[in-house]
Design an enzyme around this catalytic site. Structure first.
Site, PDB file in Angstrom:
ATOM      1  N   ARG A 123       0.594  -1.336  -0.123  1.00 16.34           N
ATOM      2  CA  ARG A 123       0.041   0.044  -0.006  1.00 16.34           C
ATOM      3  C   ARG A 123       1.027   1.144   0.042  1.00 16.34           C
ATOM      4  O   ARG A 123       0.363   2.448   0.343  1.00 16.34           O
ATOM      5  CB  ARG A 123      -0.989   0.210   0.984  1.00 16.34           C
ATOM      6  N   LYS A 144       3.786  11.747 -10.704  1.00 15.29           N
ATOM      7  CA  LYS A 144       2.798  10.799 -11.526  1.00 15.29           C
ATOM      8  C   LYS A 144       3.385   9.689 -11.851  1.00 15.29           C
ATOM      9  O   LYS A 144       4.750   9.670 -12.414  1.00 15.29           O
ATOM     10  CB  LYS A 144       2.495  11.730 -12.720  1.00 15.29           C
ATOM     11  N   GLU A 186      10.578  17.745 -24.390  1.00 15.43           N
ATOM     12  CA  GLU A 186       9.941  18.398 -23.081  1.00 15.43           C
ATOM     13  C   GLU A 186      10.425  19.705 -22.822  1.00 15.43           C
ATOM     14  O   GLU A 186       9.800  20.395 -21.933  1.00 15.43           O
ATOM     15  CB  GLU A 186      10.164  17.166 -21.899  1.00 15.43           C
ATOM     16  N   LYS A 228       8.543  22.807 -14.345  1.00 19.00           N
ATOM     17  CA  LYS A 228       7.664  21.686 -13.751  1.00 19.00           C
ATOM     18  C   LYS A 228       7.188  21.809 -12.312  1.00 19.00           C
ATOM     19  O   LYS A 228       6.149  21.584 -11.896  1.00 19.00           O
ATOM     20  CB  LYS A 228       8.379  20.669 -14.116  1.00 19.00           C
ATOM     21  N   GLU A 238      -3.412  17.574 -10.983  1.00 22.54           N
ATOM     22  CA  GLU A 238      -3.761  17.468 -12.269  1.00 22.54           C
ATOM     23  C   GLU A 238      -5.456  18.083 -12.377  1.00 22.54           C
ATOM     24  O   GLU A 238      -6.233  17.544 -13.062  1.00 22.54           O
ATOM     25  CB  GLU A 238      -3.410  16.529 -13.135  1.00 22.54           C
ATOM     26  N   ARG A 242      -2.005  22.140 -13.980  1.00 24.96           N
ATOM     27  CA  ARG A 242      -1.042  20.685 -14.308  1.00 24.96           C
ATOM     28  C   ARG A 242      -1.410  20.283 -15.639  1.00 24.96           C
ATOM     29  O   ARG A 242      -0.574  19.526 -16.403  1.00 24.96           O
ATOM     30  CB  ARG A 242      -1.083  19.695 -13.323  1.00 24.96           C
ATOM     31  N   ASN A 246       0.459  18.801 -20.341  1.00 27.89           N
ATOM     32  CA  ASN A 246       0.185  17.815 -21.328  1.00 27.89           C
ATOM     33  C   ASN A 246       0.099  18.559 -22.905  1.00 27.89           C
ATOM     34  O   ASN A 246      -0.276  18.045 -23.753  1.00 27.89           O
ATOM     35  CB  ASN A 246      -1.351  17.191 -21.013  1.00 27.89           C
ATOM     36  N   HIS A 249       0.837  16.338 -26.043  1.00 33.26           N
ATOM     37  CA  HIS A 249       0.480  14.907 -25.362  1.00 33.26           C
ATOM     38  C   HIS A 249      -0.821  14.107 -25.898  1.00 33.26           C
ATOM     39  O   HIS A 249      -0.771  12.950 -25.833  1.00 33.26           O
ATOM     40  CB  HIS A 249       0.675  14.681 -23.847  1.00 33.26           C
ATOM     41  N   HIS A 253       0.302  11.039 -27.418  1.00 34.42           N
ATOM     42  CA  HIS A 253      -0.017   9.638 -26.682  1.00 34.42           C
ATOM     43  C   HIS A 253      -0.823   8.759 -27.618  1.00 34.42           C
ATOM     44  O   HIS A 253      -0.709   7.689 -27.580  1.00 34.42           O
ATOM     45  CB  HIS A 253      -0.709   9.887 -25.574  1.00 34.42           C
ATOM     46  N   HIS A 266       9.034   8.779 -27.158  1.00 32.03           N
ATOM     47  CA  HIS A 266       8.087   9.727 -26.594  1.00 32.03           C
ATOM     48  C   HIS A 266       8.299  11.395 -26.889  1.00 32.03           C
ATOM     49  O   HIS A 266       7.299  11.856 -27.213  1.00 32.03           O
ATOM     50  CB  HIS A 266       7.991   9.580 -25.032  1.00 32.03           C
TER      51      HIS A 266
END
Length: 366
Positions: A123, A144, A186, A228, A238, A242, A246, A249, A253, A266
């Protein structure tokens, strides 16, 4: 060495950046109440392991830590449930407990996978990010962590902040040109969404990838991390700004998923995605960014600037509708209002498909 404190709504942690930063690991661990004998579990990949695993393991073993290592295949395909499960199994077999620490030694794939293992093992246990790529200057900060699903990238994950980020820039010396390029995408993204002065500096100072060396490379990393970190400080989970990170992206993606992970890096996929986002921005806002000649700028670094001829735009649209920013099947994209300023906008399917088809014909120069 550059030191920063990353602040979020739930945690504050140090970031150490510089040549030889890895040497601080033993003292850093002691400051985190990890005495000698603590079990450390290094996750790395089969590209990084021959280069740096023995060095990091020896450093920690000399400080009398109980060190284990787990090596995954390099590449985006390693962010799968099978590799996640195998890594969990290895952690259990090594006897990791709740005081153990996972160390993610590698690029974004290693950081995402190891971080998600840490988020879910018993956990949640602690982990440290040790980026070895330029691309990971983005993913190592902010907590993330995720694995991919065949239906979409990063669809299974969590927000789990690291205990620290240790960014030894000497590890970047062995980075292949394609990976350097991927990470630079990036860096460009951070400038476009948040910092016009940094954008102007990039245009003036980084003429080719060969310029990404020494002080200029360190400055790019420092600026990218600062941007960032400022966004994460405002919005950890997010729910607001935030999402601006993206930029590029949504399509990026979709391309990675549609083409198969690894066909494009990427950064290459995000570069095409950023050019498409600018393409859409021009049509949505009725303004032009032509004076910036962004496609020519990107092409100068060797980025692809158009859609691969093998992709079908209706399939890309369906992938984009599965993006995490989408609401009720409606695509929400980060658009460029001006250099250094973006916003999230809902877009209708018909318009998007028209623009995808047009972009496919014209590329980023449209």
């Amino acid at each position: 060495m550059i030191e920063r404190t990353i602040e979020t709504a739930t945690k504050r942690y140090p970031l150490l950046l510089g040549d030889g930063a890895a040497r601080v690991l033993p003292s850093l661990l002691r400051s985190l109440s990890c005495p000698p004998g603590t079990k450390l579990f290094i996750v790395t990949d089969d590209t990084v392991a021959p280069l740096y695993l023995d060095e990091v393991r020896a450093l920690l073993a000399a400080a009398e830590y109980d060190v284990y290592a787990y090596v995954i295949p390099s590449g985006e395909a390693a962010k799968s449930f099978d590799h996640y499960y195998a890594c969990q199994t290895a952690a259990l077999q090594c006897g990791l407990d709740r005081r153990s620490v996972i160390i993610a030694l590698g690029g974004g794939v290693v950081g995402d996978l190891a971080g998600f293992v840490a988020a879910t093992y018993m956990r949640g246990i602690r982990y440290i990010q040790m980026p070895t790529t330029l691309l990971a200057h983005d993913s190592a900060v902010g907590g993330k962590v995720a694995i991919n699903h065949p239906l979409g990238k990063n669809m299974i994950g969590a927000f789990h902040q690291p205990e620290a980020v240790v960014y030894d820039t000497s590890f970047l010396r062995t980075l292949p040109e394609r990976e350097l390029r991927s990470g630079f995408a990036e860096v460009i993204k951070h400038a476009l969404i948040r910092d016009r002065r940094f954008y102007d500096w990039l245009r003036a100072e980084i003429k080719t990838l060969a310029d990404l060396r020494g002080e200029k490379l360190a400055y790019c990393i420092e600026k990218g991390i600062d941007i960032k970190a400022s966004v994460v400080r405002e919005d950890e989970k997010e729910t607001g700004v935030r999402a601006h990170l993206n930029f590029g992206h949504t399509l990026g993606h979709a391309l990675e998923s549609e083409l198969g992970y690894g066909a494009l890096t990427h950064g290459e996929a995000v570069a095409v995605g950023m050019l498409f986002a600018v393409f859409v921005s021009e049509r949505f806002y009725g303004r032009s960014f032509a004076e910036h000649r962004l496609a020519d700028w990107f092409a100068g670094y060797g980025f692809p600037v158009s859609l691969p001829t093998t992709v079908q735009t209706p399939r890309l649209l369906e992938k984009m509708k599965g993006d995490k920013k989408a609401y009720a099947g409606t695509v929400r994209m980060v658009l460029l209002c001006e250099i250094g300023d973006v916003e999230v906008v809902e877009l209708e399917d018909d318009n998007l498909l028209t623009w995808l088809d047009e972009f496919a014909r014209q590329g980023g120069k449209g």
